[in-house]
Motif scaffolding. Structure first.
Motif, PDB file in Angstrom:
ATOM      1  N   ALA A   1       0.830  -1.201   0.000  1.00 54.81           N
ATOM      2  CA  ALA A   1       0.000   0.000   0.000  1.00 54.81           C
ATOM      3  C   ALA A   1       0.870   1.258   0.000  1.00 54.81           C
ATOM      4  N   ARG A   2       1.987   1.189   0.697  1.00 52.26           N
ATOM      5  CA  ARG A   2       2.892   2.344   0.737  1.00 52.26           C
ATOM      6  C   ARG A   2       3.456   2.615  -0.658  1.00 52.26           C
ATOM      7  N   ARG A   3       3.814   1.565  -1.364  1.00 54.81           N
ATOM      8  CA  ARG A   3       4.358   1.728  -2.708  1.00 54.81           C
ATOM      9  C   ARG A   3       3.316   2.365  -3.630  1.00 54.81           C
ATOM     10  N   ASP A   4       2.074   1.896  -3.541  1.00 56.45           N
ATOM     11  CA  ASP A   4       1.003   2.488  -4.341  1.00 56.45           C
ATOM     12  C   ASP A   4       0.836   3.968  -4.015  1.00 56.45           C
ATOM     13  N   LEU A   5       0.854   4.277  -2.725  1.00 59.69           N
ATOM     14  CA  LEU A   5       0.683   5.659  -2.297  1.00 59.69           C
ATOM     15  C   LEU A   5       1.805   6.547  -2.823  1.00 59.69           C
ATOM     16  N   LEU A   6       3.041   6.081  -2.719  1.00 58.01           N
ATOM     17  CA  LEU A   6       4.180   6.876  -3.192  1.00 58.01           C
ATOM     18  C   LEU A   6       4.149   7.050  -4.709  1.00 58.01           C
ATOM     19  N   HIS A   7       3.666   6.042  -5.426  1.00 59.88           N
ATOM     20  CA  HIS A   7       3.492   6.194  -6.871  1.00 59.88           C
ATOM     21  C   HIS A   7       2.422   7.245  -7.177  1.00 59.88           C
ATOM     22  N   ASP A   8       1.374   7.283  -6.364  1.00 59.99           N
ATOM     23  CA  ASP A   8       0.354   8.319  -6.543  1.00 59.99           C
ATOM     24  C   ASP A   8       0.951   9.704  -6.324  1.00 59.99           C
ATOM     25  N   VAL A   9       1.778   9.840  -5.291  1.00 54.24           N
ATOM     26  CA  VAL A   9       2.459  11.112  -5.033  1.00 54.24           C
ATOM     27  C   VAL A   9       3.325  11.496  -6.231  1.00 54.24           C
TER      28      VAL A   9
ATOM     29  N   GLY B   1      11.153  15.956  -1.270  1.00 54.77           N
ATOM     30  CA  GLY B   1      12.148  15.182  -0.536  1.00 54.77           C
ATOM     31  C   GLY B   1      11.497  14.599   0.703  1.00 54.77           C
ATOM     32  N   PRO B   2      12.274  14.019   1.613  1.00 54.70           N
ATOM     33  CA  PRO B   2      11.709  13.396   2.817  1.00 54.70           C
ATOM     34  C   PRO B   2      11.171  14.424   3.803  1.00 54.70           C
ATOM     35  N   ASP B   3      10.222  13.970   4.601  1.00 53.46           N
ATOM     36  CA  ASP B   3       9.653  14.779   5.662  1.00 53.46           C
ATOM     37  C   ASP B   3       9.126  13.801   6.715  1.00 53.46           C
ATOM     38  N   VAL B   4       8.273  14.257   7.607  1.00 56.32           N
ATOM     39  CA  VAL B   4       7.682  13.369   8.605  1.00 56.32           C
ATOM     40  C   VAL B   4       6.990  12.199   7.907  1.00 56.32           C
ATOM     41  N   GLY B   5       7.363  10.992   8.282  1.00 61.64           N
ATOM     42  CA  GLY B   5       6.722   9.808   7.726  1.00 61.64           C
ATOM     43  C   GLY B   5       7.358   9.256   6.475  1.00 61.64           C
ATOM     44  N   THR B   6       8.383   9.932   5.939  1.00 67.21           N
ATOM     45  CA  THR B   6       9.064   9.434   4.741  1.00 67.21           C
ATOM     46  C   THR B   6      10.567   9.535   4.925  1.00 67.21           C
TER      47      THR B   6
ATOM     48  N   THR C   1      13.159   7.103  -3.570  1.00 68.98           N
ATOM     49  CA  THR C   1      13.487   6.235  -4.701  1.00 68.98           C
ATOM     50  C   THR C   1      12.223   5.706  -5.357  1.00 68.98           C
ATOM     51  N   VAL C   2      11.226   5.374  -4.555  1.00 71.92           N
ATOM     52  CA  VAL C   2       9.951   4.878  -5.100  1.00 71.92           C
ATOM     53  C   VAL C   2       9.229   5.999  -5.840  1.00 71.92           C
ATOM     54  N   ILE C   3       9.180   7.193  -5.250  1.00 68.88           N
ATOM     55  CA  ILE C   3       8.556   8.330  -5.932  1.00 68.88           C
ATOM     56  C   ILE C   3       9.269   8.615  -7.247  1.00 68.88           C
ATOM     57  N   ALA C   4      10.588   8.435  -7.263  1.00 66.29           N
ATOM     58  CA  ALA C   4      11.380   8.698  -8.464  1.00 66.29           C
ATOM     59  C   ALA C   4      11.055   7.741  -9.603  1.00 66.29           C
ATOM     60  N   GLU C   5      10.354   6.652  -9.313  1.00 61.32           N
ATOM     61  CA  GLU C   5       9.907   5.758 -10.387  1.00 61.32           C
ATOM     62  C   GLU C   5       8.801   6.397 -11.221  1.00 61.32           C
ATOM     63  N   ARG C   6       8.193   7.472 -10.686  1.00 64.81           N
ATOM     64  CA  ARG C   6       7.101   8.152 -11.397  1.00 64.81           C
ATOM     65  C   ARG C   6       7.459   9.580 -11.808  1.00 64.81           C
TER      66      ARG C   6
ATOM     67  N   ARG D   1      11.084  12.512 -11.974  1.00 61.79           N
ATOM     68  CA  ARG D   1      12.495  12.797 -11.685  1.00 61.79           C
ATOM     69  C   ARG D   1      12.645  13.978 -10.734  1.00 61.79           C
ATOM     70  N   HIS D   2      11.541  14.603 -10.373  1.00 67.78           N
ATOM     71  CA  HIS D   2      11.610  15.811  -9.544  1.00 67.78           C
ATOM     72  C   HIS D   2      11.536  15.426  -8.070  1.00 67.78           C
ATOM     73  N   VAL D   3      12.647  14.884  -7.590  1.00 66.52           N
ATOM     74  CA  VAL D   3      12.737  14.372  -6.237  1.00 66.52           C
ATOM     75  C   VAL D   3      14.189  14.498  -5.774  1.00 66.52           C
ATOM     76  N   PHE D   4      14.392  14.661  -4.478  1.00 68.09           N
ATOM     77  CA  PHE D   4      15.755  14.744  -3.955  1.00 68.09           C
ATOM     78  C   PHE D   4      15.857  13.966  -2.644  1.00 68.09           C
ATOM     79  N   CYS D   5      17.072  13.796  -2.167  1.00 73.24           N
ATOM     80  CA  CYS D   5      17.383  13.011  -0.964  1.00 73.24           C
ATOM     81  C   CYS D   5      17.185  11.511  -1.165  1.00 73.24           C
ATOM     82  N   ARG D   6      17.383  11.037  -2.388  1.00 71.97           N
ATOM     83  CA  ARG D   6      17.404   9.579  -2.585  1.00 71.97           C
ATOM     84  C   ARG D   6      18.692   9.014  -1.975  1.00 71.97           C
ATOM     85  N   PRO D   7      18.728   7.712  -1.687  1.00 70.58           N
ATOM     86  CA  PRO D   7      19.959   7.122  -1.150  1.00 70.58           C
ATOM     87  C   PRO D   7      21.121   7.296  -2.123  1.00 70.58           C
TER      88      PRO D   7
END
Length: 379
Positions: free
Chosen positions: A86-94, A108-113, A119-124, A126-132
């Motif tokens: 469910a978390r993966r689905d949610l992050l893909h929605d984001v 990027g990350p915040d409370v709860g992420t 990395t999961v959000i980046a699958e949908r 490229r506008h993301v930061f603080c990946r491993p």
């Protein structure tokens, strides 16, 4: 409405309300974390997104970053963490909502992420930061946030006590999460005396590891120490709590520490030096965005983080010269960085962004109640 763009959309896979608030992009693309949190109603999550995204504009401006402020808030129906699928689905929605903005905002990350979630959000998108680092990102931002807080604490001690030396000074750390634990380690290494608290009693072992005396959150907030270090959720400094404070100064990484703007004046009247959180807490944001969004070298990013001390010193010096609170100085600085409303550059519309009205608000059919767990339709 002061925000350029606000979207609240039900996730196609998760069925959960996702709000993305873009406050300002006149200085550059908006940046801000993705928060997964339980709220009584999705409109409460929307309110938080509006408040937090405006704070991000200020944080970027004070830090001297060519970025604006934004925030993602996902309203969870209860306090339980979503199951892995469910978390993966949610992050893909984001990721889908952010992708629709076509570069106007990055998260990027915040409370709860955390970094793995990015990395999961980046699958949908490229506008993301603080990946491993293993995924090509800048990694966990918490050590850099803590490094910026340490620089700020040295400045606070120099201003309040006449020396930047932390050895022998007493600190009360309220919150021993990722950032709070790093701060405790840095202060212990500098020879400081520590007390600590967290709502999660399992964090007692972290306090013991760094020689901190464990107390209740209430006792930590009102401890007779040199500096209170708020390192949990915000809103703890209120008209009711300020009279009970026994610290000489307050500086920490928690965002939105004041419940209302007027509380800064109450602290000032009591002679408690409050270092504005948007300056103190910016280290993680500075490092991650400098490396991943601005493509600066790690050395240049680290220099920006350590510059938090100089930035705060300038704020405190101006406050003393003008006989106002540091919060007032920050408000003036942010206002100057944005310029008059009519003179601010109009944000570029993403090619795939949803239609918006003249105020920049995306029109969505209203969600008047919680979506059903199995819903796959957008509101």
């Amino acid at each position: 409405m002061e925000h350029e763009l606000v979207i609240t959309e039900r996730g196609r896979r998760s069925g959960l309300p996702i709000t993305v608030a873009v406050h300002a992009t006149g200085r550059g693309m908006a940046a801000g974390g993705c928060r997964l949190e339980h709220y009584p109603h999705w409109r409460d999550g929307l309110d938080d997104a509006l408040r937090l995204s405006a704070a991000m504009t200020g944080k970027c401006a004070v830090a001297g970053l060519p970025l604006g402020g934004g925030k993602t808030v996902v309203t969870l129906p209860d306090r339980r963490a979503p199951a892995p699928a469910a978390r993966r689905d949610l992050l893909h929605d984001v990721g889908d909502v952010i992708a629709s903005l076509d570069g106007r905002y990055a998260t990027g990350p915040d409370v709860g992420t955390g970094p793995d979630d990015m990395t999961v959000i980046a699958e949908r998108t490229r506008h993301v930061f603080c990946r491993p680092r293993s995924a090509g990102g800048s990694g966990d931002s918490s050590p850099h946030t803590a490094a910026g807080v340490l620089a700020a604490l040295r400045t606070v001690c120099a201003d309040r006590f006449g020396s930047a030396d932390l050895a022998g000074r007493s600190f009360a750390i309220l919150g021993l999460g990722r950032v709070g634990a790093h701060i405790a380690a840095l202060l212990a290494a500098a020879g400081a005396r520590l007390i600590a608290a967290d709502v999660d009693t399992a964090r007692r072992v972290v306090a013991a590891r760094h020689g901190a005396t464990w107390v209740s959150p209430r006792d930590c907030l009102t401890a007779a120490v040199d500096v209170l270090v708020p390192a949990a959720l915000g809103g703890l400094l209120t008209a009711a709590s300020v009279p009970a404070l026994r610290c000489a100064a307050i500086a920490g990484p928690a965002n939105n520490q004041l419940d209302a703007a007027g509380t800064a004046g109450l602290l000032h009247e009591r002679g408690i030096l409050w270092a504005p959180d948007i300056a103190v807490s910016a280290g993680g944001l500075i490092h991650a965005t400098a490396v991943e969004l601005l493509h600066e070298t790690p050395e240049r990013a680290a220099a920006r983080v350590h510059g938090i001390g100089d930035t705060l010193a300038a704020i405190l010096n101006t406050a003393r010269t003008d006989a106002v609170s540091p919060a007032t100085v920050v408000d003036q600085l942010v206002a100057r960085s944005l310029g008059p409303v009519g003179s601010r550059p109009k944000p570029a519309s993403g090619k795939s962004s949803p239609p918006a009205d003249a105020a920049g608000t995306v029109t969505r059919p209203a969600m008047t109640s919680w979506p059903s767990a199995g819903s796959r339709d957008r509101p």
